[in-house]
Design a protein around this motif. Structure first.
Motif, PDB file in Angstrom:
ATOM      1  N   ILE A 624      -1.635 -37.903  42.114  1.00  0.00           N
ATOM      2  CA  ILE A 624      -0.283 -38.508  41.596  1.00  0.00           C
ATOM      3  C   ILE A 624      -0.678 -39.661  41.103  1.00  0.00           C
ATOM      4  N   ALA A 625       0.290 -40.225  39.695  1.00  0.00           N
ATOM      5  CA  ALA A 625      -0.068 -41.261  39.178  1.00  0.00           C
ATOM      6  C   ALA A 625       1.356 -41.904  38.459  1.00  0.00           C
ATOM      7  N   LEU A 626       1.445 -42.959  38.758  1.00  0.00           N
ATOM      8  CA  LEU A 626       2.750 -43.889  38.333  1.00  0.00           C
ATOM      9  C   LEU A 626       2.301 -44.701  37.129  1.00  0.00           C
ATOM     10  N   GLU A 627       2.723 -44.422  35.823  1.00  0.00           N
ATOM     11  CA  GLU A 627       2.574 -45.391  34.683  1.00  0.00           C
ATOM     12  C   GLU A 627       3.740 -46.034  34.054  1.00  0.00           C
ATOM     13  N   VAL A 628       3.496 -47.417  34.041  1.00  0.00           N
ATOM     14  CA  VAL A 628       4.629 -48.337  34.007  1.00  0.00           C
ATOM     15  C   VAL A 628       4.117 -48.831  32.217  1.00  0.00           C
ATOM     16  N   PHE A 629       5.129 -48.707  31.262  1.00  0.00           N
ATOM     17  CA  PHE A 629       4.934 -49.198  29.871  1.00  0.00           C
ATOM     18  C   PHE A 629       5.792 -50.308  29.676  1.00  0.00           C
ATOM     19  N   ASN A 630       5.224 -51.156  29.138  1.00  0.00           N
ATOM     20  CA  ASN A 630       5.854 -52.719  28.806  1.00  0.00           C
ATOM     21  C   ASN A 630       6.284 -53.082  30.301  1.00  0.00           C
ATOM     22  N   LEU A 631       5.286 -53.464  30.916  1.00  0.00           N
ATOM     23  CA  LEU A 631       5.270 -53.825  32.363  1.00  0.00           C
ATOM     24  C   LEU A 631       6.292 -54.966  32.588  1.00  0.00           C
ATOM     25  N   PHE A 632       6.054 -56.001  31.584  1.00  0.00           N
ATOM     26  CA  PHE A 632       6.931 -57.173  31.708  1.00  0.00           C
ATOM     27  C   PHE A 632       8.187 -57.373  30.978  1.00  0.00           C
ATOM     28  N   ASP A 633       8.752 -55.916  30.496  1.00  0.00           N
ATOM     29  CA  ASP A 633       9.694 -55.736  29.871  1.00  0.00           C
ATOM     30  C   ASP A 633      10.026 -56.798  28.588  1.00  0.00           C
ATOM     31  N   GLN A 634       8.772 -57.030  27.685  1.00  0.00           N
ATOM     32  CA  GLN A 634       9.145 -57.835  26.533  1.00  0.00           C
ATOM     33  C   GLN A 634      10.093 -57.228  25.387  1.00  0.00           C
ATOM     34  N   GLN A 635      10.934 -58.135  24.917  1.00  0.00           N
ATOM     35  CA  GLN A 635      11.548 -57.641  23.882  1.00  0.00           C
ATOM     36  C   GLN A 635      10.893 -58.132  22.477  1.00  0.00           C
ATOM     37  N   VAL A 636       9.877 -57.301  22.178  1.00  0.00           N
ATOM     38  CA  VAL A 636       9.308 -57.370  20.816  1.00  0.00           C
ATOM     39  C   VAL A 636       9.450 -56.201  20.137  1.00  0.00           C
ATOM     40  N   HIS A 660      11.580 -52.030  14.265  1.00  0.00           N
ATOM     41  CA  HIS A 660      11.818 -50.911  15.190  1.00  0.00           C
ATOM     42  C   HIS A 660      11.368 -51.779  16.392  1.00  0.00           C
ATOM     43  N   PRO A 661      12.101 -51.851  17.592  1.00  0.00           N
ATOM     44  CA  PRO A 661      11.762 -52.554  18.594  1.00  0.00           C
ATOM     45  C   PRO A 661      10.876 -51.556  19.552  1.00  0.00           C
ATOM     46  N   ALA A 662      10.100 -52.256  20.252  1.00  0.00           N
ATOM     47  CA  ALA A 662       9.321 -51.607  21.168  1.00  0.00           C
ATOM     48  C   ALA A 662      10.143 -51.278  22.348  1.00  0.00           C
ATOM     49  N   GLU A 663       9.763 -50.096  22.878  1.00  0.00           N
ATOM     50  CA  GLU A 663      10.673 -49.300  24.110  1.00  0.00           C
ATOM     51  C   GLU A 663      10.543 -50.533  25.208  1.00  0.00           C
ATOM     52  N   PRO A 664      11.627 -50.641  26.052  1.00  0.00           N
ATOM     53  CA  PRO A 664      11.739 -51.234  27.144  1.00  0.00           C
ATOM     54  C   PRO A 664      10.748 -50.838  28.274  1.00  0.00           C
ATOM     55  N   ARG A 665      10.850 -51.626  29.398  1.00  0.00           N
ATOM     56  CA  ARG A 665       9.793 -51.155  30.499  1.00  0.00           C
ATOM     57  C   ARG A 665      10.304 -49.820  30.878  1.00  0.00           C
ATOM     58  N   THR A 666       9.363 -48.825  31.111  1.00  0.00           N
ATOM     59  CA  THR A 666       9.515 -47.342  31.265  1.00  0.00           C
ATOM     60  C   THR A 666       8.582 -46.877  32.374  1.00  0.00           C
ATOM     61  N   PHE A 667       9.078 -46.115  33.180  1.00  0.00           N
ATOM     62  CA  PHE A 667       8.238 -45.548  34.436  1.00  0.00           C
ATOM     63  C   PHE A 667       8.382 -43.963  33.892  1.00  0.00           C
ATOM     64  N   ARG A 668       6.940 -43.564  34.324  1.00  0.00           N
ATOM     65  CA  ARG A 668       6.708 -42.147  34.279  1.00  0.00           C
ATOM     66  C   ARG A 668       6.003 -41.827  35.612  1.00  0.00           C
ATOM     67  N   LEU A 669       6.148 -40.542  36.259  1.00  0.00           N
ATOM     68  CA  LEU A 669       5.316 -40.204  37.201  1.00  0.00           C
ATOM     69  C   LEU A 669       4.747 -38.771  37.097  1.00  0.00           C
ATOM     70  N   THR A 670       3.330 -38.878  37.259  1.00  0.00           N
ATOM     71  CA  THR A 670       2.492 -37.701  36.987  1.00  0.00           C
ATOM     72  C   THR A 670       2.022 -36.819  38.374  1.00  0.00           C
ATOM     73  N   LEU A 671       2.283 -35.595  38.538  1.00  0.00           N
ATOM     74  CA  LEU A 671       1.531 -35.113  39.617  1.00  0.00           C
ATOM     75  C   LEU A 671       0.670 -33.886  38.824  1.00  0.00           C
ATOM     76  N   SER A 672      -0.581 -33.818  39.399  1.00  0.00           N
ATOM     77  CA  SER A 672      -1.572 -32.769  38.771  1.00  0.00           C
ATOM     78  C   SER A 672      -2.300 -31.957  39.916  1.00  0.00           C
ATOM     79  N   HIS A 673      -2.773 -30.920  39.648  1.00  0.00           N
ATOM     80  CA  HIS A 673      -3.529 -30.117  40.852  1.00  0.00           C
ATOM     81  C   HIS A 673      -4.685 -29.275  39.733  1.00  0.00           C
ATOM     82  N   ARG A 674      -5.881 -29.310  40.551  1.00  0.00           N
ATOM     83  CA  ARG A 674      -6.620 -28.381  39.988  1.00  0.00           C
ATOM     84  C   ARG A 674      -7.188 -27.128  40.806  1.00  0.00           C
ATOM     85  N   PHE A 675      -6.869 -25.803  40.585  1.00  0.00           N
ATOM     86  CA  PHE A 675      -7.090 -24.850  41.283  1.00  0.00           C
ATOM     87  C   PHE A 675      -8.080 -23.927  40.862  1.00  0.00           C
TER      88      PHE A 675
END
Length: 675
Positions: A624-636, A660-675
């Motif tokens: 499982i992996a958590l991704e956080v984009f624009n971690l410090f929520d910069q308004q750029v 065109h503003p950069a996206e604010p702090r955003t969270f994504r969660l990924t679950l992966s499995h190999r079988f």
């Protein structure tokens, strides 16, 4: 071992450290200080907000967006605003991505069909120093190879804020003497925009292969379809006045609908003293893109009111095909090891139609121009590499390209035929290695093609009478570079490149207006410093730093600065792996200020964005992996432009920043499995 055009293919299986490196140690193989290979394992370790950000693994390259995510990204490298791909050639699974004579922009490079989990490696080169690279490759080229075999079957689910959802199923069962790689991706995202993006994507890959890249074959089919609503760049004054919010839109019906289907075949055979490769590809694609960058400016000028607005559609339907073949002979001449390589490649594009239309809420009310274009090219190249001693080798090459354009325009005056040819020499001198250090001197000429419509145009299609200058079909570039590659300490790989690139003209077909705008010759120079350090078995650091100087080489009253030419960039990261069940990466990307007008009186702001990826392996096959984009929520801002526009109710046009503003702090969660 020689470093001929195919010698880099002979790299042995990477060690654990090399797999995690941004750039493989190509000592004894490379012919410049600004080429390298990024492994798929390395790519898998970093957080990617968009598929095209895989190209940010190319040192110094910045990937951003000024519209909806279904549109091709915008690219910056070596002081170039590459727009949507001009002067940077990109290939995926043997198929070119750049689109010549495209409805929206020359060399349009839409990588939204890329599936990062399938990437085996990205081989990149920068500069016009390679005889086997042609159109659009003057600044650089990236060849993205897909896997031939996966470790098990991968099932992946990602969920995030703002309606983000992605599902991927991929595997590669054995079939006969080879493997059948398959992948199916389903995607949706609304983004942070006040008008939901509703980006829907369906994407698939089917590949059958036997053997290896050096001795085997692969047959690949790819299919992609995407639809979205776009929040394009917005006039800064509209945000400051409260007319719209930071993530608001001034036209809620802009966006696009695109598709891309391709087939490719790649074949290679290794002989006792030779290497043979051949490939062929076919592509069918289309795009309908609705934009509105000036809101009411043209409407006011024509009618004195804002009744229809300035929305327009750029559309095209394309079929294209091409081939390439190369033969390398390894031999000894007078006691010297040599590699002689010869190659041929060709391409045909049939675009029927390619058009520009005035629209209101995606309904067409006027055709500005609608053309049918056939574009053909044929290229021959030859290259010799000689090892003169244990510490010196050379590579000399020459390439010849011939282009032919036929334009059947809706306005007869703009119909016609054009052709052009160009011969471009290449030279590389490689010294070393001494104490695990190699030095490189490079010279080369290259080119990019111009939009076929610009080569036959005579009058402005908007009024049918105003004379317009034609452009040269091919524009020559000349590059110089001095570089080094070294491993000064165990685990520390570093490369340094000092480069210069001159362009005879920055001629550009402006798809938004349907006309061609010539500009002046230019000269750019700069320095790139790339580093990777493996501190131990579980911790690694990397840093790519770049600086460039870009100016028009002919003076003019408006100034000599090149709008959009970035001066400084940085991409710095920390990667953790095999720390028990934990893994992760932290990345900082700095995108420096750029001049927005020729006299440098208006400049964009710089931006620094930090992305984080943290993961946990439950067992070797499940994580499982958590991704956080624009971690410090910069308004750029992702992008900034300076041009005139007119909002509803304004008395006249206003020059303003459009952002065109950069996206604010955003969270994504990924679950992966190999079988």
């Amino acid at each position: 071992m020689l470093a001929g055009p195919l010698a880099a293919e002979e790299i042995a299986t990477l060690s654990a450290v090399e797999v995690r490196a941004r750039v493989e140690n190509l000592e004894g193989l490379a012919v410049s200080g600004s080429e390298g290979v990024v492994s798929g394992q390395r790519l898998a370790a970093v957080p990617l907000q968009r598929p095209a950000e895989a190209l940010e693994m190319v040192p110094g390259l910045i990937v951003t967006q000024h519209a909806g995510d279904g549109k091709a990204n915008q690219y910056f490298l070596r002081g170039f605003n590459l727009d949507h791909g001009t002067d940077f050639a990109t290939w995926v699974a043997g198929v070119p991505v750049n689109m010549p004579t495209h409805a929206h922009g020359q060399g349009y490079t839409d990588l939204n069909f890329l599936i990062p989990e399938l990437v085996d490696r990205i081989r990149f080169r920068k500069g016009p120093y390679f005889a086997d690279e042609g159109d659009f490759s003057s600044v650089g080229v990236a060849r993205i190879d897909y896997l031939r075999r996966m470790d098990g079957t991968l099932a992946l689910l990602t969920a995030g804020q703002n309606g983000y959802a992605r599902a991927l199923l991929a595997g590669s069962p054995e079939v006969g003497a080879g493997n059948l790689l398959y992948a199916l991706e389903v995607f949706h995202n609304d983004g942070p925009w006040e008008v939901p993006e509703d980006y829907r994507k369906l994407n698939g890959v089917l590949r059958y292969s036997q053997g290896t890249r050096e001795d085997g074959f692969a047959l690949t089919g790819m299919a992609y379809r995407g639809k979205w609503t776009s929040t394009d760049q917005v006039a800064r004054r509209a945000i400051d006045s409260g007319l719209v919010g930071r993530y608001g839109s001034l036209d809620d019906t802009t966006g696009g609908d695109t598709f891309r289907y391709s087939l490719s075949a790649e074949w290679a055979r290794r002989g006792e003293n030779s290497q043979t490769t051949a490939s062929a590809w076919w592509l069918r694609s289309g795009l309908d893109l609705w934009s509105n960058f000036q809101y009411c400016l043209n409407d006011y000028a024509a009618t004195g009111a804002c009744d229809t607005g300035d929305q327009f559609k750029q559309g095209e339907r394309r079929q294209a095909g091409g081939f390439s073949a190369a033969q390398t002979f390894f031999d000894r001449w007078g006691g010297f090891e040599v590699a002689n390589a010869f190659g041929v490649d060709g391409r045909v594009d049939r675009i029927d139609p390619v058009g520009l239309y005035n629209t209101v809420r995606r309904a067409t009310w006027n055709t500005v121009r609608e053309d049918r274009v056939t574009q053909r090219s044929l290229s021959l190249w030859a290259q010799n590499e000689t090892r003169w001693s244990e510490w010196f080798r050379s590579q000399v090459g020459v390439r010849g390209d011939a282009y032919d354009f036929t334009v059947d325009a809706s306005l007869d005056a703009n119909s016609g035929k054009a052709s052009d040819q160009m011969v471009t020499p290449k030279l590389a001198l490689i010294f070393g290695p001494w104490r695990r250090t190699e030095f490189y001197l490079n010279y080369g000429q290259g080119f990019h093609s111009n939009d076929a419509r610009g080569t036959t145009i005579r009058v402005d299609p908007t009024d049918g009478t105003t004379p317009v200058s034609q452009v040269s079909p091919l524009v020559r570039t000349t590059g110089y570079e001095a570089g080094l590659r070294s491993e000064p300490l165990p685990g520390w790989q570093t490369t340094l490149a000092l480069w210069q690139l001159e362009s005879d003209s920055e001629l550009l077909f402006v798809g938004d207006a349907g006309t061609t705008e010539p500009s002046r010759p230019s000269r750019r120079y700069g320095v790139e410093w790339t580093n990777f350090y493996a501190a131990n078995s579980w911790l690694a650091f990397d840093a790519d730093l770049a600086w460039s100087h870009a100016r028009f080489s002919e003076s003019a009253p408006e100034g000599d600065y090149i709008p959009g030419a970035v001066v400084t960039t940085a991409n710095i990261g920390v990667t953790v792996d095999q720390l028990g069940p934990w893994f992760g990466a932290l990345r900082l990307r700095y995108f420096g200020p750029r001049p927005l007008v020729e006299d440098n009186s208006v400049r964009s702001q710089g931006s620094a964005l930090t992305n984080l990826r943290v993961g946990y392996r439950f067992d070797p096959r499940t994580q499982i992996a958590l991704e956080v984009f624009n971690l410090f929520d910069q308004q750029v801002n992702d992008i900034e432009y300076w041009y005139d526009s007119q909002l509803a109710g304004e008395a006249s046009a206003v020059f303003d920043r459009h952002v065109h503003p950069a996206e604010p702090r955003t969270f994504r969660l990924t679950l992966s499995h190999r079988f």
